[in-house]
Design a protein around this motif. Structure first.
Motif, PDB file in Angstrom:
ATOM      1  N   ARG A 103      -6.709   2.549  -6.817  1.00 52.54           N
ATOM      2  CA  ARG A 103      -8.111   2.914  -7.090  1.00 52.54           C
ATOM      3  C   ARG A 103      -8.529   4.069  -6.187  1.00 52.54           C
ATOM      4  NH1 ARG A 103     -12.994   0.981  -4.729  1.00 52.54           N
ATOM      5  NH2 ARG A 103     -11.718  -0.420  -3.507  1.00 52.54           N
ATOM      6  N   HIS A 104      -8.150   4.021  -4.921  1.00 54.83           N
ATOM      7  CA  HIS A 104      -8.462   5.113  -3.996  1.00 54.83           C
ATOM      8  C   HIS A 104      -7.687   6.377  -4.354  1.00 54.83           C
ATOM      9  CE1 HIS A 104     -10.754   2.457  -1.483  1.00 54.83           C
ATOM     10  NE2 HIS A 104      -9.719   1.654  -1.313  1.00 54.83           N
ATOM     11  N   ARG A 125       0.831  -1.214   0.000  1.00 54.83           N
ATOM     12  CA  ARG A 125       0.000   0.000   0.000  1.00 54.83           C
ATOM     13  C   ARG A 125       0.861   1.257   0.000  1.00 54.83           C
ATOM     14  NH1 ARG A 125      -3.243  -3.117   3.405  1.00 54.83           N
ATOM     15  NH2 ARG A 125      -2.242  -2.254   5.255  1.00 54.83           N
ATOM     16  N   CYS A 177      -7.599   3.569   2.762  1.00 55.39           N
ATOM     17  CA  CYS A 177      -7.024   2.233   2.940  1.00 55.39           C
ATOM     18  C   CYS A 177      -6.955   1.798   4.396  1.00 55.39           C
ATOM     19  CB  CYS A 177      -5.626   2.179   2.337  1.00 55.39           C
ATOM     20  SG  CYS A 177      -5.608   2.149   0.548  1.00 55.39           S
ATOM     21  N   GLU A 193      -5.798  -2.608  -3.165  1.00 56.52           N
ATOM     22  CA  GLU A 193      -6.043  -1.761  -4.335  1.00 56.52           C
ATOM     23  C   GLU A 193      -5.993  -0.280  -3.953  1.00 56.52           C
ATOM     24  OE1 GLU A 193     -10.683  -2.874  -4.272  1.00 56.52           O
ATOM     25  OE2 GLU A 193      -9.459  -3.947  -5.708  1.00 56.52           O
TER      26      GLU A 193
END
Length: 95
Positions: A82-83, A19, A72, A79
């Motif tokens: 996407r954010h 992340r 997140c 993912e």
């Protein structure tokens, strides 16, 4: 009790590193045009408005990175890009 794949400490640590790296990559790619322009400017007082204009993509990228990081935290999925993109679209005009 049967453990699922990805419940261990190593899997959670790898997901956290993933992340962070993906959000950082998005930040660098989104801020790159402004940072390149800022690096090419001659350090002169007359370039102050251009330097401020060059920092606009950096501000939008930082805003999107903060949005992605906060999105997140509650749901630890894999993912974050996407954010990041959703945060960039939502905050680019406001910045």
């Amino acid at each position: 009790m049967v453990r699922e794949f990805g419940d261990g400490v190593l899997a959670r640590g790898a997901a956290a590193v993933h992340r962070v790296l993906v959000i950082e990559l998005g930040l660098l790619v989104a801020a790159a045009p402004g940072l390149v322009l800022l690096a090419l400017l001659v350090p002169d007082v007359s370039n102050a408005p251009l330097a401020a204009l060059a920092l606009v993509p950096l501000a939008a990228a930082v805003s999107a990175a903060v949005f992605a990081w906060r999105a997140c935290l509650p749901e630890p999925g894999l993912e974050p890009m996407r954010h990041f993109v959703r945060g960039y679209r939502a905050n680019a005009l406001d910045v």
